[in-house]
Motif scaffolding. Structure first.
Motif, PDB file in Angstrom:
ATOM      1  N   THR A 133       4.775   8.464 -14.728  1.00  0.00           N
ATOM      2  CA  THR A 133       4.717   9.791 -14.697  1.00  0.00           C
ATOM      3  C   THR A 133       4.750  10.324 -16.288  1.00  0.00           C
ATOM      4  O   THR A 133       3.953  11.328 -16.490  1.00  0.00           O
ATOM      5  CB  THR A 133       6.130  10.337 -14.064  1.00  0.00           C
ATOM      6  N   LEU A 134       5.123   9.517 -17.132  1.00  0.00           N
ATOM      7  CA  LEU A 134       5.290  10.088 -18.468  1.00  0.00           C
ATOM      8  C   LEU A 134       3.941   9.495 -19.196  1.00  0.00           C
ATOM      9  O   LEU A 134       3.579  10.298 -19.933  1.00  0.00           O
ATOM     10  CB  LEU A 134       6.494   9.386 -19.271  1.00  0.00           C
ATOM     11  N   PHE A 135       3.451   8.488 -18.710  1.00  0.00           N
ATOM     12  CA  PHE A 135       2.203   8.305 -19.150  1.00  0.00           C
ATOM     13  C   PHE A 135       0.894   9.208 -18.876  1.00  0.00           C
ATOM     14  O   PHE A 135       0.127   9.407 -19.733  1.00  0.00           O
ATOM     15  CB  PHE A 135       1.628   6.812 -18.923  1.00  0.00           C
ATOM     16  N   LEU A 156       0.915  -1.142   0.082  1.00  0.00           N
ATOM     17  CA  LEU A 156       0.281   0.220  -0.066  1.00  0.00           C
ATOM     18  C   LEU A 156       0.973   1.143   0.002  1.00  0.00           C
ATOM     19  O   LEU A 156       0.407   2.093  -0.934  1.00  0.00           O
ATOM     20  CB  LEU A 156      -0.926  -0.036   1.222  1.00  0.00           C
ATOM     21  N   PHE A 157       2.062   1.320   0.861  1.00  0.00           N
ATOM     22  CA  PHE A 157       2.660   2.503   0.655  1.00  0.00           C
ATOM     23  C   PHE A 157       3.469   2.713  -0.588  1.00  0.00           C
ATOM     24  O   PHE A 157       3.539   3.853  -1.056  1.00  0.00           O
ATOM     25  CB  PHE A 157       4.037   2.091   1.918  1.00  0.00           C
ATOM     26  N   PHE A 158       3.805   1.685  -1.214  1.00  0.00           N
ATOM     27  CA  PHE A 158       4.490   1.767  -2.578  1.00  0.00           C
ATOM     28  C   PHE A 158       3.264   2.620  -3.466  1.00  0.00           C
ATOM     29  O   PHE A 158       3.472   3.181  -4.369  1.00  0.00           O
ATOM     30  CB  PHE A 158       5.026   0.616  -2.983  1.00  0.00           C
ATOM     31  N   SER A 159       2.025   1.864  -3.521  1.00  0.00           N
ATOM     32  CA  SER A 159       0.877   2.142  -4.356  1.00  0.00           C
ATOM     33  C   SER A 159       0.720   3.738  -4.226  1.00  0.00           C
ATOM     34  O   SER A 159       0.555   4.645  -5.197  1.00  0.00           O
ATOM     35  CB  SER A 159      -0.118   1.438  -4.178  1.00  0.00           C
ATOM     36  N   ILE A 160       0.564   4.345  -2.904  1.00  0.00           N
ATOM     37  CA  ILE A 160       0.358   5.551  -2.643  1.00  0.00           C
ATOM     38  C   ILE A 160       1.593   6.266  -2.979  1.00  0.00           C
ATOM     39  O   ILE A 160       1.373   7.292  -3.725  1.00  0.00           O
ATOM     40  CB  ILE A 160       0.189   5.710  -1.008  1.00  0.00           C
ATOM     41  N   GLN A 161       2.714   6.096  -2.817  1.00  0.00           N
ATOM     42  CA  GLN A 161       3.837   6.885  -3.387  1.00  0.00           C
ATOM     43  C   GLN A 161       4.180   6.847  -4.908  1.00  0.00           C
ATOM     44  O   GLN A 161       4.153   8.063  -5.241  1.00  0.00           O
ATOM     45  CB  GLN A 161       5.187   5.937  -2.864  1.00  0.00           C
ATOM     46  N   LEU A 162       3.837   5.931  -5.512  1.00  0.00           N
ATOM     47  CA  LEU A 162       3.804   5.778  -6.979  1.00  0.00           C
ATOM     48  C   LEU A 162       2.590   6.838  -7.395  1.00  0.00           C
ATOM     49  O   LEU A 162       2.951   7.610  -8.355  1.00  0.00           O
ATOM     50  CB  LEU A 162       3.427   4.357  -7.302  1.00  0.00           C
ATOM     51  N   THR A 163       1.449   6.696  -6.731  1.00  0.00           N
ATOM     52  CA  THR A 163       0.381   7.755  -7.250  1.00  0.00           C
ATOM     53  C   THR A 163       0.722   9.043  -6.871  1.00  0.00           C
ATOM     54  O   THR A 163       0.507   9.784  -7.967  1.00  0.00           O
ATOM     55  CB  THR A 163      -0.923   7.388  -6.272  1.00  0.00           C
ATOM     56  N   LEU A 164       1.227   9.491  -5.813  1.00  0.00           N
ATOM     57  CA  LEU A 164       1.405  10.822  -5.639  1.00  0.00           C
ATOM     58  C   LEU A 164       2.660  11.341  -6.634  1.00  0.00           C
ATOM     59  O   LEU A 164       2.644  12.413  -7.150  1.00  0.00           O
ATOM     60  CB  LEU A 164       2.113  11.067  -4.217  1.00  0.00           C
ATOM     61  N   ILE A 191      -7.494   9.504  -8.961  1.00  0.00           N
ATOM     62  CA  ILE A 191      -7.904   7.898  -8.456  1.00  0.00           C
ATOM     63  C   ILE A 191      -7.842   6.687  -9.304  1.00  0.00           C
ATOM     64  O   ILE A 191      -7.625   5.848  -9.028  1.00  0.00           O
ATOM     65  CB  ILE A 191      -9.676   8.380  -8.221  1.00  0.00           C
ATOM     66  N   ILE A 192      -8.096   7.226 -10.834  1.00  0.00           N
ATOM     67  CA  ILE A 192      -7.913   6.229 -11.911  1.00  0.00           C
ATOM     68  C   ILE A 192      -6.471   5.874 -11.796  1.00  0.00           C
ATOM     69  O   ILE A 192      -6.074   4.628 -11.970  1.00  0.00           O
ATOM     70  CB  ILE A 192      -8.294   7.002 -13.228  1.00  0.00           C
ATOM     71  N   LEU A 193      -5.621   6.737 -11.567  1.00  0.00           N
ATOM     72  CA  LEU A 193      -4.037   6.490 -11.546  1.00  0.00           C
ATOM     73  C   LEU A 193      -3.729   5.617 -10.380  1.00  0.00           C
ATOM     74  O   LEU A 193      -3.086   4.503 -10.557  1.00  0.00           O
ATOM     75  CB  LEU A 193      -3.353   7.883 -11.358  1.00  0.00           C
ATOM     76  N   PHE A 194      -4.382   5.600  -9.135  1.00  0.00           N
ATOM     77  CA  PHE A 194      -4.081   4.737  -8.134  1.00  0.00           C
ATOM     78  C   PHE A 194      -4.825   3.607  -8.379  1.00  0.00           C
ATOM     79  O   PHE A 194      -4.071   2.270  -8.127  1.00  0.00           O
ATOM     80  CB  PHE A 194      -4.942   5.319  -6.847  1.00  0.00           C
ATOM     81  N   GLN A 195      -5.910   3.478  -9.104  1.00  0.00           N
ATOM     82  CA  GLN A 195      -6.369   1.936  -9.567  1.00  0.00           C
ATOM     83  C   GLN A 195      -5.588   1.399 -10.682  1.00  0.00           C
ATOM     84  O   GLN A 195      -5.223   0.077 -10.505  1.00  0.00           O
ATOM     85  CB  GLN A 195      -7.616   2.230 -10.423  1.00  0.00           C
ATOM     86  N   ASP A 196      -4.974   2.156 -11.445  1.00  0.00           N
ATOM     87  CA  ASP A 196      -3.989   1.651 -12.447  1.00  0.00           C
ATOM     88  C   ASP A 196      -2.600   1.254 -12.154  1.00  0.00           C
ATOM     89  O   ASP A 196      -1.927   0.254 -12.621  1.00  0.00           O
ATOM     90  CB  ASP A 196      -3.748   2.596 -13.481  1.00  0.00           C
ATOM     91  N   THR A 197      -2.312   1.543 -10.701  1.00  0.00           N
ATOM     92  CA  THR A 197      -1.043   0.958 -10.101  1.00  0.00           C
ATOM     93  C   THR A 197      -1.037  -0.575  -9.941  1.00  0.00           C
ATOM     94  O   THR A 197       0.203  -1.109  -9.977  1.00  0.00           O
ATOM     95  CB  THR A 197      -0.686   1.517  -8.644  1.00  0.00           C
ATOM     96  N   SER A 198      -2.204  -1.123  -9.903  1.00  0.00           N
ATOM     97  CA  SER A 198      -2.102  -2.671  -9.599  1.00  0.00           C
ATOM     98  C   SER A 198      -1.758  -3.087 -11.073  1.00  0.00           C
ATOM     99  O   SER A 198      -1.281  -4.430 -10.770  1.00  0.00           O
ATOM    100  CB  SER A 198      -3.737  -3.042  -9.680  1.00  0.00           C
ATOM    101  N   LEU A 199      -1.626  -2.517 -12.128  1.00  0.00           N
ATOM    102  CA  LEU A 199      -0.791  -3.079 -13.302  1.00  0.00           C
ATOM    103  C   LEU A 199       0.485  -3.534 -13.261  1.00  0.00           C
ATOM    104  O   LEU A 199       1.042  -4.100 -13.984  1.00  0.00           O
ATOM    105  CB  LEU A 199      -1.138  -2.254 -14.310  1.00  0.00           C
ATOM    106  N   VAL A 200       1.437  -2.547 -12.340  1.00  0.00           N
ATOM    107  CA  VAL A 200       2.721  -2.862 -11.866  1.00  0.00           C
ATOM    108  C   VAL A 200       2.959  -4.251 -11.662  1.00  0.00           C
ATOM    109  O   VAL A 200       3.976  -4.966 -11.672  1.00  0.00           O
ATOM    110  CB  VAL A 200       3.269  -1.669 -11.146  1.00  0.00           C
ATOM    111  N   ASP A 221       3.558  -3.777  -5.157  1.00  0.00           N
ATOM    112  CA  ASP A 221       2.324  -2.825  -4.914  1.00  0.00           C
ATOM    113  C   ASP A 221       1.347  -3.494  -4.199  1.00  0.00           C
ATOM    114  O   ASP A 221       1.604  -4.366  -3.515  1.00  0.00           O
ATOM    115  CB  ASP A 221       1.903  -2.127  -6.177  1.00  0.00           C
ATOM    116  N   LEU A 222       0.150  -2.821  -3.936  1.00  0.00           N
ATOM    117  CA  LEU A 222      -0.770  -3.479  -2.894  1.00  0.00           C
ATOM    118  C   LEU A 222      -1.402  -4.726  -3.343  1.00  0.00           C
ATOM    119  O   LEU A 222      -1.347  -5.445  -2.517  1.00  0.00           O
ATOM    120  CB  LEU A 222      -2.026  -2.419  -3.007  1.00  0.00           C
ATOM    121  N   LEU A 223      -1.753  -4.549  -4.663  1.00  0.00           N
ATOM    122  CA  LEU A 223      -1.885  -6.193  -5.126  1.00  0.00           C
ATOM    123  C   LEU A 223      -1.081  -7.199  -4.894  1.00  0.00           C
ATOM    124  O   LEU A 223      -1.283  -8.369  -4.601  1.00  0.00           O
ATOM    125  CB  LEU A 223      -2.328  -5.890  -6.771  1.00  0.00           C
ATOM    126  N   LYS A 224       0.204  -6.943  -5.125  1.00  0.00           N
ATOM    127  CA  LYS A 224       1.286  -7.548  -5.034  1.00  0.00           C
ATOM    128  C   LYS A 224       1.578  -8.316  -3.421  1.00  0.00           C
ATOM    129  O   LYS A 224       1.764  -9.551  -3.212  1.00  0.00           O
ATOM    130  CB  LYS A 224       2.606  -7.260  -5.141  1.00  0.00           C
TER     131      LYS A 224
END
Length: 230
Positions: free
Chosen positions: A108-110, A22-30, A166-175, A182-185
């Protein structure tokens, strides 16, 4: 008959597996949000500059990124960029956490392409009279954008920017596709280590729902406040 058992969910499991992801997912989102908005704003200004040598590359970048699936871009950056690149920009940490660093750069770039379109709409929503007023008092194009147009554009587009986040946070599960933690991992490792796949993924869905639904409610409240200010 399906027999669910959630007794495995204790503080040690949460701390060792779930909170780490969860920490990495939030960090990645921010990080992706801040970097995406900054780069996206620059791209939007390039597209609105009227200068073809700025408009064309910015339009090509935005249209390309918006036309390919995110998971494909994630795999591009992870598989095609040499490992030495990540070591060069982040040292030993970059070499040991290639998947996580690759995810940060990719998102970031996407996301910059999507934030660019949001900011372009926000800039165009500011009445042109505001721009002419800035020129009338002797401001340059940069000063007018920085002091007059962009603050209003950010205010107008703030709910949309947060919705995209918010959509970005949901998409972090794709990593998960490249093995980033990430959180899903975290939930996936919980499922594998404790042999509780059904329960783990059900809880993961609930956690994603609670976070995203709560943020959506906050965005709606913010949107109402901005409407009142207008």
């Amino acid at each position: 008959m399906l027999n669910l058992d959630f007794g495995f969910l204790n503080w040690d499991i949460i701390q060792n597996f779930i909170l780490k992801g969860l920490f990495f997912s939030i960090q990645l989102t921010l990080v992706a949000m801040v970097g995406g908005i900054v780069i996206g704003t620059l791209l939007a200004l390039m597209r609105l500059s009227g200068k073809q040598w700025l408009v064309l590359p910015a339009a090509a970048y935005v249209n390309t990124m918006r036309s390919v699936p995110l998971v494909m871009v994630i795999l591009w950056f992870f598989l095609l960029i040499p490992g030495g690149f990540y070591s060069a920009i982040a040292g030993t940490w970059g070499a040991n956490h290639r998947a996580e660093l690759s995810a940060v750069i990719t998102f970031t770039l996407f996301e910059a392409a999507y934030y660019s379109e949001i900011m372009r709409a926000g800039i165009q929503s500011v009445p042109k009279g505001q721009v002419y007023a800035g020129y009338a008092v002797g401001m340059s194009y940069r000063q007018t954008m920085q002091l007059v147009v962009l603050p209003q554009a950010f205010r107008n587009m703030l709910p949309v920017l947060l919705t995209q986040t918010i959509i970005l946070f949901q998409d972090t599960s794709l990593v998960y596709a490249i093995g980033a933690y990430d959180l899903l991992k975290g939930f996936d490792l919980t499922a594998k280590n404790l042999n509780r796949p059904v329960e783990s993924y059900l809880i993961a869905a609930v956690v994603y729902f609670i976070i995203c639904f709560s943020l959506s409610m906050l965005v709606k409240r913010l949107q109402k406040k901005i409407a009142i200010i207008r």
